[in-house]
Every structure is written in structure tokens, then in C-alpha cells.
Motif scaffolding. Sequence first.
Motif, PDB file in Angstrom:
ATOM      1  N   THR A  19      -2.358   0.116   1.467  1.00  0.00           N
ATOM      2  CA  THR A  19      -1.929   1.349   1.606  1.00  0.00           C
ATOM      3  C   THR A  19      -1.091   1.805   0.736  1.00  0.00           C
ATOM      4  O   THR A  19      -1.087   2.886   0.057  1.00  0.00           O
ATOM      5  CB  THR A  19      -1.056   1.775   3.103  1.00  0.00           C
ATOM      6  OG1 THR A  19      -2.030   1.318   4.015  1.00  0.00           O
ATOM      7  CG2 THR A  19      -0.811   3.017   3.240  1.00  0.00           C
ATOM      8  N   LEU A  22      -3.314   2.102  -2.843  1.00  0.00           N
ATOM      9  CA  LEU A  22      -4.228   3.250  -2.603  1.00  0.00           C
ATOM     10  C   LEU A  22      -3.511   4.592  -2.827  1.00  0.00           C
ATOM     11  O   LEU A  22      -3.996   5.664  -3.208  1.00  0.00           O
ATOM     12  CB  LEU A  22      -5.251   3.108  -1.784  1.00  0.00           C
ATOM     13  CG  LEU A  22      -6.092   1.725  -1.871  1.00  0.00           C
ATOM     14  CD1 LEU A  22      -7.155   1.659  -0.693  1.00  0.00           C
ATOM     15  CD2 LEU A  22      -6.747   1.671  -3.076  1.00  0.00           C
ATOM     16  N   GLU A  23      -2.666   4.791  -1.782  1.00  0.00           N
ATOM     17  CA  GLU A  23      -1.867   5.928  -1.757  1.00  0.00           C
ATOM     18  C   GLU A  23      -0.837   6.324  -3.037  1.00  0.00           C
ATOM     19  O   GLU A  23      -0.567   7.333  -3.110  1.00  0.00           O
ATOM     20  CB  GLU A  23      -0.786   6.033  -0.388  1.00  0.00           C
ATOM     21  CG  GLU A  23      -1.853   6.246   0.861  1.00  0.00           C
ATOM     22  CD  GLU A  23      -1.117   6.433   2.071  1.00  0.00           C
ATOM     23  OE1 GLU A  23       0.015   6.165   1.921  1.00  0.00           O
ATOM     24  OE2 GLU A  23      -1.795   6.612   3.206  1.00  0.00           O
ATOM     25  N   GLY A  24      -0.597   5.007  -3.451  1.00  0.00           N
ATOM     26  CA  GLY A  24       0.360   5.411  -4.703  1.00  0.00           C
ATOM     27  C   GLY A  24      -0.320   5.640  -5.939  1.00  0.00           C
ATOM     28  O   GLY A  24       0.620   6.394  -6.922  1.00  0.00           O
ATOM     29  N   LYS A  26      -2.000   7.774  -8.596  1.00  0.00           N
ATOM     30  CA  LYS A  26      -1.964   9.320  -9.088  1.00  0.00           C
ATOM     31  C   LYS A  26      -3.038   9.732  -9.819  1.00  0.00           C
ATOM     32  O   LYS A  26      -3.369  10.711 -10.076  1.00  0.00           O
ATOM     33  CB  LYS A  26      -0.809   9.791  -9.677  1.00  0.00           C
ATOM     34  CG  LYS A  26       0.569   9.489  -8.954  1.00  0.00           C
ATOM     35  CD  LYS A  26       0.523  10.365  -7.599  1.00  0.00           C
ATOM     36  CE  LYS A  26       1.818   9.918  -6.584  1.00  0.00           C
ATOM     37  NZ  LYS A  26       1.589  10.023  -5.394  1.00  0.00           N
ATOM     38  N   ASN A  47     -10.963   4.400   4.967  1.00  0.00           N
ATOM     39  CA  ASN A  47      -9.961   5.140   5.711  1.00  0.00           C
ATOM     40  C   ASN A  47      -8.873   6.008   4.830  1.00  0.00           C
ATOM     41  O   ASN A  47      -8.153   7.093   5.064  1.00  0.00           O
ATOM     42  CB  ASN A  47      -9.377   4.707   6.938  1.00  0.00           C
ATOM     43  CG  ASN A  47     -10.497   4.508   7.752  1.00  0.00           C
ATOM     44  OD1 ASN A  47     -11.699   5.366   7.926  1.00  0.00           O
ATOM     45  ND2 ASN A  47     -10.571   3.257   8.749  1.00  0.00           N
ATOM     46  N   ILE A  48      -8.228   5.187   4.038  1.00  0.00           N
ATOM     47  CA  ILE A  48      -7.158   5.512   3.140  1.00  0.00           C
ATOM     48  C   ILE A  48      -7.559   6.305   1.909  1.00  0.00           C
ATOM     49  O   ILE A  48      -6.849   7.454   1.663  1.00  0.00           O
ATOM     50  CB  ILE A  48      -6.201   4.320   2.646  1.00  0.00           C
ATOM     51  CG1 ILE A  48      -6.089   3.484   3.689  1.00  0.00           C
ATOM     52  CG2 ILE A  48      -4.979   4.678   1.734  1.00  0.00           C
ATOM     53  CD1 ILE A  48      -5.538   2.301   3.272  1.00  0.00           C
ATOM     54  N   TRP A  49      -8.508   5.936   1.255  1.00  0.00           N
ATOM     55  CA  TRP A  49      -8.892   6.604  -0.112  1.00  0.00           C
ATOM     56  C   TRP A  49      -9.703   7.701  -0.187  1.00  0.00           C
ATOM     57  O   TRP A  49     -10.660   8.010   0.868  1.00  0.00           O
ATOM     58  CB  TRP A  49      -9.697   5.705  -0.917  1.00  0.00           C
ATOM     59  CG  TRP A  49     -10.165   6.296  -2.243  1.00  0.00           C
ATOM     60  CD1 TRP A  49     -11.290   6.536  -2.977  1.00  0.00           C
ATOM     61  CD2 TRP A  49      -9.255   6.060  -3.398  1.00  0.00           C
ATOM     62  NE1 TRP A  49     -11.107   6.883  -4.050  1.00  0.00           N
ATOM     63  CE2 TRP A  49      -9.842   6.442  -4.589  1.00  0.00           C
ATOM     64  CE3 TRP A  49      -7.879   5.785  -3.686  1.00  0.00           C
ATOM     65  CZ2 TRP A  49      -9.260   6.767  -5.879  1.00  0.00           C
ATOM     66  CZ3 TRP A  49      -7.118   5.881  -4.841  1.00  0.00           C
ATOM     67  CH2 TRP A  49      -7.828   6.474  -6.081  1.00  0.00           C
ATOM     68  N   ASN A  50      -9.404   8.952  -0.572  1.00  0.00           N
ATOM     69  CA  ASN A  50     -10.166  10.280  -0.596  1.00  0.00           C
ATOM     70  C   ASN A  50     -11.027  10.419  -1.817  1.00  0.00           C
ATOM     71  O   ASN A  50     -10.945  10.859  -2.904  1.00  0.00           O
ATOM     72  CB  ASN A  50      -9.048  11.510  -0.728  1.00  0.00           C
ATOM     73  CG  ASN A  50      -9.613  12.611  -0.818  1.00  0.00           C
ATOM     74  OD1 ASN A  50     -10.925  12.900  -0.116  1.00  0.00           O
ATOM     75  ND2 ASN A  50      -9.316  13.749  -1.322  1.00  0.00           N
ATOM     76  N   LYS A  70     -11.877   9.179  -7.062  1.00  0.00           N
ATOM     77  CA  LYS A  70     -11.216  10.454  -6.265  1.00  0.00           C
ATOM     78  C   LYS A  70     -12.388  11.508  -6.410  1.00  0.00           C
ATOM     79  O   LYS A  70     -13.119  11.700  -7.272  1.00  0.00           O
ATOM     80  CB  LYS A  70     -10.039  10.967  -6.529  1.00  0.00           C
ATOM     81  CG  LYS A  70      -8.720  10.061  -6.147  1.00  0.00           C
ATOM     82  CD  LYS A  70      -7.524  10.749  -6.391  1.00  0.00           C
ATOM     83  CE  LYS A  70      -6.497   9.677  -5.726  1.00  0.00           C
ATOM     84  NZ  LYS A  70      -5.103  10.282  -5.979  1.00  0.00           N
TER      85      LYS A  70
END
Length: 91
Positions: A19, A22-24, A26, A47-50, A70
Motif C-alpha cells: 500500500t 503503490l499509493e505513494g 506519483k 485493489n490498490i492500483w488505479n 496508470k
Amino acid sequence: MLLLHSLNANGLRTCGKMTAILEGIKGDILCLQETRWDKNSVEAATNIWNGNIFHNNGTSKSSGVATLIKNNNINDSKLVHKDDNGRLLII
């Protein structure tokens, strides 16, 4: 302009570490080495990555690679080839 990140993950199977990374990120494309993913790990990353996730989990002798793209800038990516050893992805 696209921003590309490359990271030796040294294992990316724990929820917290996955998390955070993957969320960090940019950037638009993330290339990962040594993911050590299995089916559950790929599902968690999805589920985390768009965006799209292309992975090659490898064998017991290799650690696997993944490329995450992305959805915002690249819409027509597709997997062309992956080897049987978990070391190569051609997208």
C-alpha cells in the motif's frame, strides 16, 4: 510527459509495504523487480492500483517482475510476451 519509476521491491507481499509503495508513487508507470508475488498479491495490488498491472510471478528460482501503468495517460497497453522464468515482460 510520462513519469516512470523503477524499483527493486525486495518482496512486496505484505499489505502495508504494498500500500505504501503503490499509493505513494506519483508517476504514470511503475516497473518492479523482485516482487515475490503470488495470486493473492496480484489481487491485492489490483485493489490498490488505479490502472493496468502486468506481472510475471516467476518460479521458485526467480522473484518476479511487474509493470503497473496508470489509466490517466496510457489507454492501450497490452502484454506482448513474458518468459517462463519470471524475469521478462514485453508490453
